[in-house]
Design a protein around this motif. Structure first.
Motif, PDB file in Angstrom:
ATOM      1  N   HIS A 115      -1.799  14.585  -3.839  1.00 50.87           N
ATOM      2  CA  HIS A 115      -2.729  14.430  -2.728  1.00 50.87           C
ATOM      3  C   HIS A 115      -2.883  12.953  -2.422  1.00 50.87           C
ATOM      4  CE1 HIS A 115      -6.482  14.604  -0.395  1.00 50.87           C
ATOM      5  NE2 HIS A 115      -6.161  15.875  -0.175  1.00 50.87           N
ATOM      6  N   LEU A 116      -3.155  12.611  -1.158  1.00 53.81           N
ATOM      7  CA  LEU A 116      -3.270  11.215  -0.757  1.00 53.81           C
ATOM      8  C   LEU A 116      -4.370  10.489  -1.524  1.00 53.81           C
ATOM      9  CD1 LEU A 116      -2.773  11.493   3.118  1.00 53.81           C
ATOM     10  CD2 LEU A 116      -1.228  10.418   1.483  1.00 53.81           C
ATOM     11  N   ASP A 117      -5.430  11.202  -1.901  1.00 59.83           N
ATOM     12  CA  ASP A 117      -6.516  10.565  -2.655  1.00 59.83           C
ATOM     13  C   ASP A 117      -6.082  10.144  -4.053  1.00 59.83           C
ATOM     14  OD1 ASP A 117      -8.234  10.864  -0.543  1.00 59.83           O
ATOM     15  OD2 ASP A 117      -9.112  12.745  -1.258  1.00 59.83           O
ATOM     16  N   ASP A 118      -4.981  10.716  -4.547  1.00 59.80           N
ATOM     17  CA  ASP A 118      -4.498  10.391  -5.897  1.00 59.80           C
ATOM     18  C   ASP A 118      -3.459   9.279  -5.901  1.00 59.80           C
ATOM     19  OD1 ASP A 118      -6.105  12.377  -6.965  1.00 59.80           O
ATOM     20  OD2 ASP A 118      -4.555  13.924  -6.761  1.00 59.80           O
ATOM     21  N   ILE A 119      -3.161   8.754  -4.712  1.00 61.18           N
ATOM     22  CA  ILE A 119      -2.123   7.726  -4.597  1.00 61.18           C
ATOM     23  C   ILE A 119      -2.791   6.363  -4.394  1.00 61.18           C
ATOM     24  CG2 ILE A 119      -0.116   6.949  -3.290  1.00 61.18           C
ATOM     25  CD1 ILE A 119       0.258   9.883  -2.398  1.00 61.18           C
ATOM     26  N   ARG A 120      -2.430   5.396  -5.225  1.00 59.39           N
ATOM     27  CA  ARG A 120      -2.992   4.054  -5.148  1.00 59.39           C
ATOM     28  C   ARG A 120      -1.867   3.025  -4.946  1.00 59.39           C
ATOM     29  NH1 ARG A 120      -6.638   7.213  -5.313  1.00 59.39           N
ATOM     30  NH2 ARG A 120      -8.549   7.147  -6.581  1.00 59.39           N
ATOM     31  N   ARG A 121      -2.275   1.792  -4.752  1.00 52.12           N
ATOM     32  CA  ARG A 121      -1.323   0.730  -4.450  1.00 52.12           C
ATOM     33  C   ARG A 121      -0.286   0.558  -5.558  1.00 52.12           C
ATOM     34  NH1 ARG A 121      -3.310  -2.015  -0.142  1.00 52.12           N
ATOM     35  NH2 ARG A 121      -1.900  -3.781  -0.352  1.00 52.12           N
ATOM     36  N   GLU A 122      -0.722   0.610  -6.808  1.00 50.33           N
ATOM     37  CA  GLU A 122       0.205   0.386  -7.908  1.00 50.33           C
ATOM     38  C   GLU A 122       1.225   1.520  -8.037  1.00 50.33           C
ATOM     39  OE1 GLU A 122       0.345  -2.520  -9.408  1.00 50.33           O
ATOM     40  OE2 GLU A 122      -1.347  -3.101  -8.117  1.00 50.33           O
ATOM     41  N   ASN A 123       0.816   2.740  -7.652  1.00 47.08           N
ATOM     42  CA  ASN A 123       1.768   3.852  -7.651  1.00 47.08           C
ATOM     43  C   ASN A 123       2.907   3.598  -6.679  1.00 47.08           C
ATOM     44  OD1 ASN A 123      -1.196   5.517  -7.915  1.00 47.08           O
ATOM     45  ND2 ASN A 123       0.374   5.961  -9.455  1.00 47.08           N
ATOM     46  N   ILE A 124       2.542   3.129  -5.481  1.00 42.94           N
ATOM     47  CA  ILE A 124       3.561   2.874  -4.456  1.00 42.94           C
ATOM     48  C   ILE A 124       4.424   1.685  -4.853  1.00 42.94           C
ATOM     49  CG2 ILE A 124       3.936   2.277  -2.035  1.00 42.94           C
ATOM     50  CD1 ILE A 124       1.397   3.792  -1.334  1.00 42.94           C
ATOM     51  N   LYS A 125       3.808   0.645  -5.454  1.00 43.29           N
ATOM     52  CA  LYS A 125       4.588  -0.503  -5.914  1.00 43.29           C
ATOM     53  C   LYS A 125       5.591  -0.095  -6.991  1.00 43.29           C
ATOM     54  CE  LYS A 125       1.162  -4.150  -5.030  1.00 43.29           C
ATOM     55  NZ  LYS A 125       0.308  -5.175  -5.657  1.00 43.29           N
ATOM     56  N   GLU A 126       5.152   0.766  -7.910  1.00 44.73           N
ATOM     57  CA  GLU A 126       6.047   1.241  -8.961  1.00 44.73           C
ATOM     58  C   GLU A 126       7.249   1.948  -8.359  1.00 44.73           C
ATOM     59  OE1 GLU A 126       5.326   3.788 -12.967  1.00 44.73           O
ATOM     60  OE2 GLU A 126       4.978   4.878 -11.086  1.00 44.73           O
ATOM     61  N   PRO A 139       5.085  -5.407 -11.608  1.00 46.25           N
ATOM     62  CA  PRO A 139       5.496  -5.879 -10.275  1.00 46.25           C
ATOM     63  C   PRO A 139       5.157  -7.341 -10.024  1.00 46.25           C
ATOM     64  CG  PRO A 139       3.437  -4.682 -10.107  1.00 46.25           C
ATOM     65  CD  PRO A 139       3.840  -4.631 -11.564  1.00 46.25           C
ATOM     66  N   ALA A 140       4.643  -8.038 -11.041  1.00 50.90           N
ATOM     67  CA  ALA A 140       4.082  -9.375 -10.833  1.00 50.90           C
ATOM     68  C   ALA A 140       5.054 -10.334 -10.144  1.00 50.90           C
ATOM     69  CB  ALA A 140       3.630  -9.958 -12.174  1.00 50.90           C
ATOM     70  N   GLU A 141       6.298 -10.397 -10.617  1.00 47.83           N
ATOM     71  CA  GLU A 141       7.235 -11.388 -10.080  1.00 47.83           C
ATOM     72  C   GLU A 141       7.643 -11.109  -8.641  1.00 47.83           C
ATOM     73  OE1 GLU A 141      11.563 -10.652 -11.488  1.00 47.83           O
ATOM     74  OE2 GLU A 141      10.290 -10.062 -13.177  1.00 47.83           O
ATOM     75  N   ASP A 142       7.466  -9.875  -8.181  1.00 48.98           N
ATOM     76  CA  ASP A 142       7.827  -9.509  -6.800  1.00 48.98           C
ATOM     77  C   ASP A 142       6.607  -9.028  -6.015  1.00 48.98           C
ATOM     78  OD1 ASP A 142      10.795  -9.775  -7.050  1.00 48.98           O
ATOM     79  OD2 ASP A 142      10.499  -8.210  -8.563  1.00 48.98           O
ATOM     80  N   ASP A 143       5.402  -9.381  -6.498  1.00 53.23           N
ATOM     81  CA  ASP A 143       4.185  -8.811  -5.914  1.00 53.23           C
ATOM     82  C   ASP A 143       3.989  -9.224  -4.457  1.00 53.23           C
ATOM     83  OD1 ASP A 143       1.896  -7.093  -6.677  1.00 53.23           O
ATOM     84  OD2 ASP A 143       0.738  -8.823  -5.992  1.00 53.23           O
ATOM     85  N   GLU A 144       4.314 -10.450  -4.136  1.00 52.26           N
ATOM     86  CA  GLU A 144       4.139 -10.909  -2.753  1.00 52.26           C
ATOM     87  C   GLU A 144       4.972 -10.065  -1.789  1.00 52.26           C
ATOM     88  OE1 GLU A 144       5.256 -14.729   0.089  1.00 52.26           O
ATOM     89  OE2 GLU A 144       5.602 -14.823  -2.074  1.00 52.26           O
ATOM     90  N   GLU A 145       6.216  -9.828  -2.151  1.00 49.54           N
ATOM     91  CA  GLU A 145       7.092  -9.026  -1.294  1.00 49.54           C
ATOM     92  C   GLU A 145       6.623  -7.575  -1.235  1.00 49.54           C
ATOM     93  OE1 GLU A 145      11.852  -7.821  -0.976  1.00 49.54           O
ATOM     94  OE2 GLU A 145      11.205  -9.420  -2.337  1.00 49.54           O
ATOM     95  N   LEU A 146       6.203  -7.045  -2.367  1.00 50.95           N
ATOM     96  CA  LEU A 146       5.703  -5.661  -2.407  1.00 50.95           C
ATOM     97  C   LEU A 146       4.469  -5.493  -1.546  1.00 50.95           C
ATOM     98  CD1 LEU A 146       6.174  -4.945  -6.223  1.00 50.95           C
ATOM     99  CD2 LEU A 146       7.455  -3.882  -4.365  1.00 50.95           C
ATOM    100  N   GLU A 147       3.570  -6.471  -1.582  1.00 55.28           N
ATOM    101  CA  GLU A 147       2.361  -6.400  -0.749  1.00 55.28           C
ATOM    102  C   GLU A 147       2.716  -6.408   0.732  1.00 55.28           C
ATOM    103  OE1 GLU A 147      -0.783  -5.935  -1.186  1.00 55.28           O
ATOM    104  OE2 GLU A 147      -0.834  -5.856  -3.372  1.00 55.28           O
TER     105      GLU A 147
END
Length: 515
Positions: A115-126, A139-147
């Motif tokens: 469900h959309l309520d169970d999806i957070r930013r870190e899930n999508i970054k992963e 995701p730290a080293e690529d966090d700017e690009e991921l954001e």
């Protein structure tokens, strides 16, 4: 070749699965019942001894081979091509995002249906670390690009994704633990018999078998007698193939890449119906053919070996025919300067490489729980077969194999697919092929229904088989000749194909063709 969705077919598939998965336990059950009912006299009967011996062998096969082999496969690390540059990642990301109709459904399915309520930013970054960066971890080293990518996703969603981690589990094919199920030794011996019969039939019909080196005899099970007996050796170490010499002065030769299953056996009727003066190269992809074997070569090595084969046989102008998994080779052919220049036209049967960035194929192949008979057959025969599961789970990179519409517009291309394909989003692919976007209407679907009557063999065209599932066209007495005719017309040396396919009767009565 998928079965239908009837109760009888479900019972048949379930029976086959139980028999080939639990044959050892069934033999032990027979021993217990025979001993309980008839005593020593019954279990000492020659028939009982035969059944009990099979049971003992099967139990040993499970304990000595299957359990260690499953552990071995799960320990293998994913193999990736070189990492993309930031520009290449941005281009791939934006192209994928632009070719997505429902971003909410897209996100949810790549998150395992959460469900959309169970999806957070870190899930999508992963998930993006897998999809774009070929890695996992922080995701730290690529966090700017991921954001930056997340911002574009949020713009299309129309709302901000909540920070942190949610309970959703992203779908990452190369890092997720793939499911493997047991097959009896009898099953592999059956596959070996079918393979041997296929080889003999094709050789009698004018094909030559080009084997792997004899030193590879023990590297594939079931053992292949023709690896020792066939006089012709493949020009490459990893790929065996069948080849029929090209004799026609009016047609081009054909290169065929098969799908997952049991190799070339299901394609024998197709190969035998192609006119005998047209040369055919049928490539064997052993790791997706229900065999215990070595890993599939990396994409670059695979293309180099196929290129060596095509050069050796002087196939300077050929028609490429890919079915199911075989359509993954399309992108690799187009990226190879040697193969791209020699490939005149393309025929894609039940394509899985088109719109590969959509989650349907990955979700249906890894997360969907089988319910109907066709899904159950796909789950057991392909999704959980050890070497097939390993090939797709550790030796497959989606971005290497995705096929875009502009790729297919570069030459004459025909896409043939069933309207009820259980593996991919058939409607989205049909709309993308015919319109260039995913916003299809019911009027479009009516046009697709009529496509087999209006096919001309020019440009990029769709042939829609209403009511047919993945691979069922090969079972049809109506559509198999149509596929052969399509191949034959693509192979004609004239620059334009003069006439469309003749009108066809309705599909086989045995197959449901309702909406």
């Amino acid at each position: 070749m998928l079965v239908g969705q009837s109760t009888a077919e479900y019972i048949l598939i379930k029976t086959i699965i139980y028999f080939f998965s639990y044959l050892g336990l069934l033999c032990i059950l027979y021993f217990y019942l025979a001993l309980s009912i008839g005593g020593v006299r019954v279990i000492a009967h020659p028939v009982s001894i035969f059944i009990e011996s099979i049971g003992a062998i099967e139990i040993l096969w499970y304990l000595v081979w299957f359990l260690p082999y499953r552990r071995y496969l799960h320990k293998q690390r994913a193999a990736f091509p070189p990492r993309l540059s930031r520009y290449e990642r941005q281009r791939l990301f934006r192209k994928s995002l632009e070719t997505t109709a429902d971003i909410e459904l897209f996100t949810r399915k790549w998150m395992g249906g959460a469900h959309l309520d169970d999806i957070r930013r870190e899930n999508i970054k992963e998930w993006m670390l897998w999809a774009l960066f070929n890695r996992e971890g922080s995701p730290a080293e690529d966090d700017e690009e991921l954001e930056a990518y997340l911002f574009e996703i949020e713009e299309k969603l129309g709302w901000a994704v909540k920070p942190g981690w949610g309970p959703a589990k992203s779908l990452r094919l190369n890092f997720d633990r793939f499911e493997v199920t047991h097959r009896s030794l009898i099953y592999y011996l059956f596959v070996g018999c079918v393979d041997f019969a296929t080889t003999i039939i094709l050789m009698i019909s004018g094909f030559r078998f080009y084997r792997q080196p004899r030193s590879a005899f023990l590297k594939s099970f079931p053992l292949r007698p023709m690896t020792l007996l066939a006089p012709k050796q493949s020009v490459t170490p990893s790929i065996s193939y069948f080849f029929r010499q090209h004799k026609s002065t009016k047609h081009r030769p054909v290169v065929l890449a098969h799908g997952v299953g049991i190799g070339l056996a299901p394609y024998v009727p197709l190969l035998l119906q192609i006119p005998k003066d047209i040369g055919v190269l049928a490539i064997e992809i052993i790791p997706i053919s229900s065999r215990i074997t070595t890993a599939l070569p990396h994409a670059a090595d695979l293309m180099r070996e196929i290129g060596d084969i095509i050069s050796h046989h002087k196939l300077d102008d050929f028609v490429f025919v890919g079915h199911s998994y075989g359509t993954f080779l399309t992108s690799l052919f187009l990226k190879s300067s040697l193969l791209e220049s020699r490939m005149h036209s393309i025929i894609l049967l039940d394509p899985v490489a088109v719109l590969l960035h959509l989650p349907d194929m990955a979700y249906n192949f890894t997360r969907r729980k089988p319910v109907e008979a066709n899904e159950l057959q796909l789950w057991w025969a392909a999704q959980t077969e050890p070497d097939i599961a390993f090939t797709l789970g550790r030796r497959f990179c989606w971005r290497e194999h995705i096929v875009w519409r502009e790729d297919l517009l570069s030459r004459t291309t025909t896409v043939i697919m069933g309207g009820r394909d259980t593996l991919v989003n058939a409607d989205a692919i049909a709309s993308y092929i015919t319109r260039g976007d995913l916003a299809w209407t019911w009027e479009d679907r009516e046009d697709w229904r009529r496509s087999r009557y209006s096919w001309t063999g020019q440009g990029l065209e769709l042939v829609w088989l209403e009511g047919y599932d993945h691979g069922q066209s090969f079972l049809s007495r109506v559509f198999l000749p149509m596929i052969v005719k399509t191949i034959e017309k693509h192979a004609v040396l004239e620059s334009r194909l003069e006439s469309p396919l003749p009108p066809l009767p309705e599909p086989d009565a045995k197959l449901d063709t309702t909406e």
